[in-house]
Scaffold this motif. Structure first.
Motif, PDB file in Angstrom:
ATOM      1  N   UNK A 177       0.462 145.792  22.941  1.00  0.00           N
ATOM      2  CA  UNK A 177       0.401 145.094  21.824  1.00  0.00           C
ATOM      3  C   UNK A 177       0.136 143.540  21.905  1.00  0.00           C
ATOM      4  N   UNK A 178      -0.612 143.170  20.983  1.00  0.00           N
ATOM      5  CA  UNK A 178      -0.812 141.461  21.030  1.00  0.00           C
ATOM      6  C   UNK A 178       0.281 140.812  20.267  1.00  0.00           C
ATOM      7  N   UNK A 179       0.313 139.569  20.215  1.00  0.00           N
ATOM      8  CA  UNK A 179       1.498 138.877  19.879  1.00  0.00           C
ATOM      9  C   UNK A 179       1.554 138.948  18.448  1.00  0.00           C
ATOM     10  N   UNK A 180       0.329 138.698  17.676  1.00  0.00           N
ATOM     11  CA  UNK A 180       0.483 138.719  16.114  1.00  0.00           C
ATOM     12  C   UNK A 180      -0.256 139.911  15.569  1.00  0.00           C
ATOM     13  N   UNK A 188       5.523 145.245  14.332  1.00  0.00           N
ATOM     14  CA  UNK A 188       5.597 146.894  15.085  1.00  0.00           C
ATOM     15  C   UNK A 188       7.155 147.154  15.695  1.00  0.00           C
ATOM     16  N   UNK A 189       7.702 145.728  16.150  1.00  0.00           N
ATOM     17  CA  UNK A 189       9.008 146.196  16.722  1.00  0.00           C
ATOM     18  C   UNK A 189      10.177 145.488  16.087  1.00  0.00           C
ATOM     19  N   UNK A 190       9.883 144.352  15.209  1.00  0.00           N
ATOM     20  CA  UNK A 190      10.957 143.730  14.519  1.00  0.00           C
ATOM     21  C   UNK A 190      11.832 144.429  13.522  1.00  0.00           C
ATOM     22  N   UNK A 191      11.224 145.533  12.816  1.00  0.00           N
ATOM     23  CA  UNK A 191      12.075 146.204  11.808  1.00  0.00           C
ATOM     24  C   UNK A 191      13.260 147.129  12.707  1.00  0.00           C
ATOM     25  N   UNK A 192      12.947 147.551  13.642  1.00  0.00           N
ATOM     26  CA  UNK A 192      14.042 148.323  14.330  1.00  0.00           C
ATOM     27  C   UNK A 192      15.188 147.261  15.109  1.00  0.00           C
ATOM     28  N   UNK A 193      14.924 145.955  15.047  1.00  0.00           N
ATOM     29  CA  UNK A 193      15.809 145.017  15.483  1.00  0.00           C
ATOM     30  C   UNK A 193      16.466 144.416  14.061  1.00  0.00           C
ATOM     31  N   UNK A 194      16.213 144.815  13.203  1.00  0.00           N
ATOM     32  CA  UNK A 194      17.024 144.408  11.714  1.00  0.00           C
ATOM     33  C   UNK A 194      16.170 143.660  10.799  1.00  0.00           C
ATOM     34  N   UNK A 195      14.854 143.695  10.829  1.00  0.00           N
ATOM     35  CA  UNK A 195      13.988 142.434   9.892  1.00  0.00           C
ATOM     36  C   UNK A 195      13.557 143.217   8.778  1.00  0.00           C
ATOM     37  N   UNK A 196      13.837 142.673   7.829  1.00  0.00           N
ATOM     38  CA  UNK A 196      13.440 143.257   6.455  1.00  0.00           C
ATOM     39  C   UNK A 196      11.918 142.852   6.237  1.00  0.00           C
ATOM     40  N   UNK A 197      10.982 143.530   5.533  1.00  0.00           N
ATOM     41  CA  UNK A 197       9.742 143.107   5.272  1.00  0.00           C
ATOM     42  C   UNK A 197       9.308 141.699   5.215  1.00  0.00           C
ATOM     43  N   UNK A 222      -3.211 133.101  25.359  1.00  0.00           N
ATOM     44  CA  UNK A 222      -3.179 134.421  25.743  1.00  0.00           C
ATOM     45  C   UNK A 222      -2.464 135.445  24.884  1.00  0.00           C
ATOM     46  N   UNK A 223      -2.423 135.243  23.603  1.00  0.00           N
ATOM     47  CA  UNK A 223      -1.627 135.936  22.551  1.00  0.00           C
ATOM     48  C   UNK A 223      -2.148 137.386  22.068  1.00  0.00           C
ATOM     49  N   UNK A 224      -3.479 137.457  22.761  1.00  0.00           N
ATOM     50  CA  UNK A 224      -4.162 138.974  22.738  1.00  0.00           C
ATOM     51  C   UNK A 224      -4.183 139.711  23.878  1.00  0.00           C
ATOM     52  N   UNK A 225      -3.421 138.955  25.005  1.00  0.00           N
ATOM     53  CA  UNK A 225      -3.483 139.838  26.345  1.00  0.00           C
ATOM     54  C   UNK A 225      -2.208 140.944  26.269  1.00  0.00           C
ATOM     55  N   UNK A 226      -2.831 141.954  27.177  1.00  0.00           N
ATOM     56  CA  UNK A 226      -1.746 143.092  27.133  1.00  0.00           C
ATOM     57  C   UNK A 226      -0.599 142.794  27.437  1.00  0.00           C
ATOM     58  N   UNK A 227       0.517 143.136  26.734  1.00  0.00           N
ATOM     59  CA  UNK A 227       1.891 142.811  27.087  1.00  0.00           C
ATOM     60  C   UNK A 227       2.382 141.752  26.308  1.00  0.00           C
ATOM     61  N   UNK A 228       1.611 140.918  25.809  1.00  0.00           N
ATOM     62  CA  UNK A 228       1.929 139.655  24.707  1.00  0.00           C
ATOM     63  C   UNK A 228       2.934 139.944  23.589  1.00  0.00           C
ATOM     64  N   UNK A 229       2.691 141.122  23.199  1.00  0.00           N
ATOM     65  CA  UNK A 229       3.639 141.646  22.097  1.00  0.00           C
ATOM     66  C   UNK A 229       5.067 142.334  22.551  1.00  0.00           C
TER      67      UNK A 229
END
Length: 354
Positions: A177-180, A188-197, A222-229
């Protein structure tokens, strides 16, 4: 004598890789008492990354007093092998360090991961390998960078940090995933860490702003590089600020244990994970093992607690795909460690060599 390699990923919340491997080995030896069974604890960069490297290679664990995601003092470890450090970011910045009520990626920080890096550098490490799984943060690695600045630039700026010159970083991640954006770290990942919409929107905006400022500073983005997210944007910080290489974690580990050499003369490889389906073929650990084994024409058996997409798994090259659990077994019973171990034993003793 038959040579069988066992390299099973952890069954999350149930068995470690080493426990699953041992159960499989016991099942094999019940049917083939004279077999040579080689157990390789494995991880793709997340849970068990440090233990897998420690089991497979030499080195010493180094204890470091660091800050957890809420800046509380905890003792974390990394592995030092001569001038190489192996770091599992979950040891200092992991989701498992937080109770469900404490999870808040708006405030959780990767500061402790930066402290592990600082300690490794001070101890003379020139190669730093970082497993990016299991993070409890979504701070784009800002906390990690701040810890490095605090240690090496007395709280000044990143440009004053010179101690990292000549040090090579490699990040282990199967996240592409990219960064943004829609597929970025926050969405993609923040909701499982407790993030609300609402938090997801704010985190994504914060990440985009940080990346824009960083791109202006360095002259590249490099925000679009593989692994940035990966790991709440920690991947981006490594790529943008530390010029890290990004590789699948399983490839790094298999290289470290000289897996290709072990495959010579093997009759079969048994791998597995908690749940297997078409996503297994998107760079997950069993697929990485399959690709190596194919090069040596060694058949690979895939076992899992739950399996979907059987045909896709067969088409990818697995010679056998076996669910360890009987169809009527309740989930609550299936995830008990002793039940899982016994079902792995039964599966490897009864079905893997028909």
């Amino acid at each position: 004598m038959s040579k069988i390699i066992v390299a099973i990923d952890s069954f999350k919340g149930c068995l470690t890789s080493a426990e699953a491997n041992q159960a499989a080995a016991e099942g094999i030896l019940q049917k083939m008492p004279d077999a040579e069974v080689i157990q390789i604890p494995v991880s793709d960069g997340g849970e068990g990354w440090l233990d897998a490297f420690l089991s497979a290679t030499s080195g010493q664990l180094v204890d470091v007093l660091v800050r957890d995601p809420l800046m509380r003092p905890i003792m974390a470890q990394y592995l030092k092998q001569e001038d190489t450090a192996v770091i599992e970011i979950a040891k200092a910045s992991g989701l498992t360090l937080l109770t469900p009520e404490e999870r808040n990626p708006m405030v959780a920080t990767s500061y402790g991961t930066g402290q592990l890096i600082v300690d490794a550098v001070r101890r003379g490490c020139k190669e730093i390998i970082v497993g990016l799984g299991g993070s409890g943060t979504s701070d784009c690695g800002i906390g990690m960078l701040r810890a490095i600045i605090d240690a090496f630039a007395k709280g000044g700026s990143w440009d004053e940090v010179h101690q990292l010159e000549g040090i090579h970083f490699t990040i282990a991640s199967d996240v592409t995933n990219p960064l943004c954006g829609e597929y970025g770290a926050a969405s993609v990942f923040a909701p499982q860490k407790g993030a609300t919409p609402e938090m997801v929107t704010a985190l994504d905006a914060r990440a985009r702003q940080f990346a824009e400022k960083s791109a202006l500073h360095f002259g590249y983005d490099r925000q679009e590089m593989t692994g940035a997210g990966a790991a709440g944007g920690l991947g981006y910080a490594f790529l943008q600020y530390l010029n890290a290489d990004c590789r699948p974690g399983i490839d790094l580990l298999l290289d470290a244990v000289r897996f290709n050499d072990i495959l010579e003369g093997a009759e079969r490889v048994i791998t597995g994970e908690g749940a297997a389906d078409s996503q297994t073929l998107m760079g997950k650990l069993p697929y990485g093992i399959l690709q190596r084994a194919k090069q040596y024409h060694v058949p690979v058996t895939l076992i899992a607690g739950r399996i979907n997409d059987y045909q896709q798994l067969f088409d990818a090259g697995f010679s056998q795909v076996e669910c360890i659990n009987p169809p009527a077994l309740p989930y609550e019973e299936a995830i008990k460690p002793e039940t899982a171990k016994e079902n792995i034993r039964i599966t490897t003793s009864m079905t893997c060599y028909q």
